[in-house]
Design a protein around this motif. Structure first.
Motif, mmCIF file in Angstrom:
data_model
loop_
_atom_site.group_PDB
_atom_site.id
_atom_site.type_symbol
_atom_site.label_atom_id
_atom_site.label_comp_id
_atom_site.label_asym_id
_atom_site.label_seq_id
_atom_site.Cartn_x
_atom_site.Cartn_y
_atom_site.Cartn_z
ATOM 1 N N GLY A 1 0.757 -1.057 0.008
ATOM 2 C CA GLY A 1 0.033 0.045 0.160
ATOM 3 C C GLY A 1 1.069 1.131 0.002
ATOM 4 N N GLY A 2 2.095 1.179 -0.113
ATOM 5 C CA GLY A 2 3.059 2.442 0.054
ATOM 6 C C GLY A 2 3.060 2.847 -1.291
ATOM 7 N N GLY A 3 3.587 4.094 -1.520
ATOM 8 C CA GLY A 3 4.028 4.565 -2.853
ATOM 9 C C GLY A 3 4.158 6.122 -2.641
ATOM 10 N N LEU A 4 3.968 6.678 -3.806
ATOM 11 C CA LEU A 4 4.168 8.410 -3.880
ATOM 12 C C LEU A 4 2.620 9.091 -3.634
ATOM 13 C CD1 LEU A 4 5.619 11.028 -4.609
ATOM 14 C CD2 LEU A 4 5.271 10.331 -7.032
ATOM 15 N N VAL A 5 2.640 9.884 -2.602
ATOM 16 C CA VAL A 5 1.485 10.843 -2.676
ATOM 17 C C VAL A 5 1.790 12.103 -2.370
ATOM 18 C CG1 VAL A 5 1.533 10.238 -0.220
ATOM 19 C CG2 VAL A 5 -0.723 10.717 -1.212
ATOM 20 N N GLN A 6 0.942 12.885 -2.924
ATOM 21 C CA GLN A 6 1.039 14.491 -2.657
ATOM 22 C C GLN A 6 0.707 14.887 -1.273
ATOM 23 O OE1 GLN A 6 -1.526 16.383 -5.581
ATOM 24 N NE2 GLN A 6 0.232 16.036 -7.160
ATOM 25 N N ALA B 1 7.931 1.555 22.227
ATOM 26 C CA ALA B 1 8.498 2.229 21.101
ATOM 27 C C ALA B 1 10.022 1.480 20.613
ATOM 28 C CB ALA B 1 8.802 3.705 21.360
ATOM 29 N N ALA B 2 10.437 0.580 21.632
ATOM 30 C CA ALA B 2 11.876 0.075 21.308
ATOM 31 C C ALA B 2 11.503 -1.134 20.295
ATOM 32 C CB ALA B 2 12.377 -0.478 22.815
ATOM 33 N N ARG B 3 12.457 -1.032 19.614
ATOM 34 C CA ARG B 3 12.726 -2.154 18.481
ATOM 35 C C ARG B 3 13.011 -3.414 19.066
ATOM 36 N NH1 ARG B 3 17.394 -0.089 14.747
ATOM 37 N NH2 ARG B 3 17.753 1.099 16.427
ATOM 38 N N SER B 4 13.651 -3.553 20.156
ATOM 39 C CA SER B 4 14.132 -4.649 20.860
ATOM 40 C C SER B 4 12.766 -5.518 21.301
ATOM 41 C CB SER B 4 15.190 -4.458 21.658
ATOM 42 O OG SER B 4 14.427 -3.845 22.743
ATOM 43 N N GLN B 5 11.744 -4.937 21.498
ATOM 44 C CA GLN B 5 10.696 -5.325 22.050
ATOM 45 C C GLN B 5 9.659 -6.131 20.867
ATOM 46 O OE1 GLN B 5 10.154 -5.726 25.190
ATOM 47 N NE2 GLN B 5 12.215 -4.869 25.471
ATOM 48 N N TYR B 6 10.200 -6.096 19.726
ATOM 49 C CA TYR B 6 9.414 -6.760 18.631
ATOM 50 C C TYR B 6 10.176 -8.001 17.942
ATOM 51 C CZ TYR B 6 6.517 -2.774 19.028
ATOM 52 O OH TYR B 6 5.668 -1.886 19.556
ATOM 53 N N THR B 7 9.424 -9.030 17.826
ATOM 54 C CA THR B 7 9.981 -10.198 17.366
ATOM 55 C C THR B 7 9.900 -10.433 15.947
ATOM 56 O OG1 THR B 7 9.130 -11.544 19.307
ATOM 57 C CG2 THR B 7 9.978 -12.670 17.324
ATOM 58 N N TYR B 8 8.885 -10.052 15.021
ATOM 59 C CA TYR B 8 8.788 -10.526 13.752
ATOM 60 C C TYR B 8 8.657 -9.011 13.162
ATOM 61 C CZ TYR B 8 7.654 -15.158 15.299
ATOM 62 O OH TYR B 8 8.089 -16.378 15.890
ATOM 63 N N TRP B 9 9.178 -8.899 11.876
ATOM 64 C CA TRP B 9 9.268 -7.498 11.271
ATOM 65 C C TRP B 9 8.853 -8.001 9.655
ATOM 66 C CZ3 TRP B 9 10.656 -2.753 13.209
ATOM 67 C CH2 TRP B 9 11.011 -2.876 14.418
ATOM 68 N N GLY B 10 8.244 -7.008 8.991
ATOM 69 C CA GLY B 10 7.967 -7.087 7.790
ATOM 70 C C GLY B 10 9.260 -6.680 6.928
ATOM 71 N N GLN B 11 9.498 -6.612 5.765
ATOM 72 C CA GLN B 11 10.247 -6.077 5.022
ATOM 73 C C GLN B 11 10.583 -4.645 4.646
ATOM 74 O OE1 GLN B 11 7.671 -7.089 3.652
ATOM 75 N NE2 GLN B 11 7.303 -5.603 1.924
ATOM 76 N N GLY B 12 9.352 -4.027 4.932
ATOM 77 C CA GLY B 12 9.456 -2.632 5.029
ATOM 78 C C GLY B 12 8.789 -2.320 3.362
ATOM 79 N N ILE B 13 8.105 -0.971 3.499
ATOM 80 C CA ILE B 13 7.519 -0.267 2.408
ATOM 81 C C ILE B 13 7.771 1.249 2.326
ATOM 82 C CG2 ILE B 13 5.240 -0.117 3.316
ATOM 83 C CD1 ILE B 13 4.238 -1.068 0.366
ATOM 84 N N GLN B 14 8.074 1.719 1.034
ATOM 85 C CA GLN B 14 8.664 3.064 0.996
ATOM 86 C C GLN B 14 7.173 3.948 0.735
ATOM 87 O OE1 GLN B 14 11.672 4.628 0.768
ATOM 88 N NE2 GLN B 14 10.531 6.560 0.854
ATOM 89 N N VAL B 15 7.239 4.950 1.551
ATOM 90 C CA VAL B 15 6.086 5.971 1.549
ATOM 91 C C VAL B 15 6.738 7.446 1.272
ATOM 92 C CG1 VAL B 15 4.305 7.305 2.764
ATOM 93 C CG2 VAL B 15 4.368 4.839 2.847
ATOM 94 N N THR B 16 6.514 7.930 0.060
ATOM 95 C CA THR B 16 7.181 9.165 -0.388
ATOM 96 C C THR B 16 6.065 10.202 -0.510
ATOM 97 O OG1 THR B 16 8.826 8.149 -1.524
ATOM 98 C CG2 THR B 16 8.463 10.642 -2.088
ATOM 99 N N VAL B 17 6.396 11.337 0.287
ATOM 100 C CA VAL B 17 5.082 12.123 0.127
ATOM 101 C C VAL B 17 5.822 13.398 -0.358
ATOM 102 C CG1 VAL B 17 3.594 13.735 1.462
ATOM 103 C CG2 VAL B 17 4.115 11.470 2.355
ATOM 104 N N SER B 18 5.453 13.667 -1.389
ATOM 105 C CA SER B 18 6.106 14.958 -2.581
ATOM 106 C C SER B 18 4.920 15.536 -3.601
ATOM 107 C CB SER B 18 7.213 14.312 -3.042
ATOM 108 O OG SER B 18 7.823 15.292 -3.982
ATOM 109 N N SER B 19 5.260 16.931 -3.729
ATOM 110 C CA SER B 19 4.495 17.230 -4.750
ATOM 111 C C SER B 19 5.229 17.171 -6.176
ATOM 112 C CB SER B 19 4.117 18.774 -4.491
ATOM 113 O OG SER B 19 5.191 19.468 -4.345
#
Length: 123
Positions: A8-13, A105-123
């Motif tokens: 669901g990520g991507g480029l958005v204004q 808020a600490a990363r160490s408290q999380y076990t499983y992670w997604g691969q990440g997705i880029q969100v870019t907000v730009s006009s």
């Protein structure tokens, strides 16, 4: 094998909206606290929001309060990050993660992670 896949990520204004999805396999998300992190260019990942699944939504970044929220669809084993009124400073790679026990808020408290997705907000 547990796998989390963001989409669901991507480029958005600026001022636009996006909804990120985090679909899980190998693990039922129901009952687990799920957090979202983001990593801006040149920075470390930071926790922004977490759903404790019964204890409410925790915000770790004041800049997203009132703009971001979380929801879930247990039938689809998916959690969502709804992002409204997006700003250029929201540009980052976004990650969902399953907490060991409870929201943090600490990363160490999380076990499983997604691969990440880029969100870019730009006009």
């Amino acid at each position: 094998q547990v796998q989390l896949v963001e989409s669901g990520g991507g480029l958005v204004q600026p001022g636009g909206t996006l909804r990120l999805s985090c679909a899980a396999s190998g693990l039922r998300l129901y009952g687990y606290a799920i957090g979202w992190f983001r990593q801006a260019p040149g920075e470390e990942p930071e926790g922004i929001i977490c759903d404790s699944r019964g204890g409410g939504i925790a915000y770790y970044d004041d800049s997203v309060k009132g703009r971001f929220t979380m929801s879930n669809d247990n039938a689809k084993n998916t959690v969502y990050l709804q992002m409204n009124s997006l700003k250029p400073e929201d540009t980052a790679v976004y990650y969902c993660a399953v907490a060991n026990l409870w929201c943090s808020a600490a990363r160490s408290q999380y076990t499983y992670w997604g691969q990440g997705i880029q969100v870019t907000v730009s006009s």
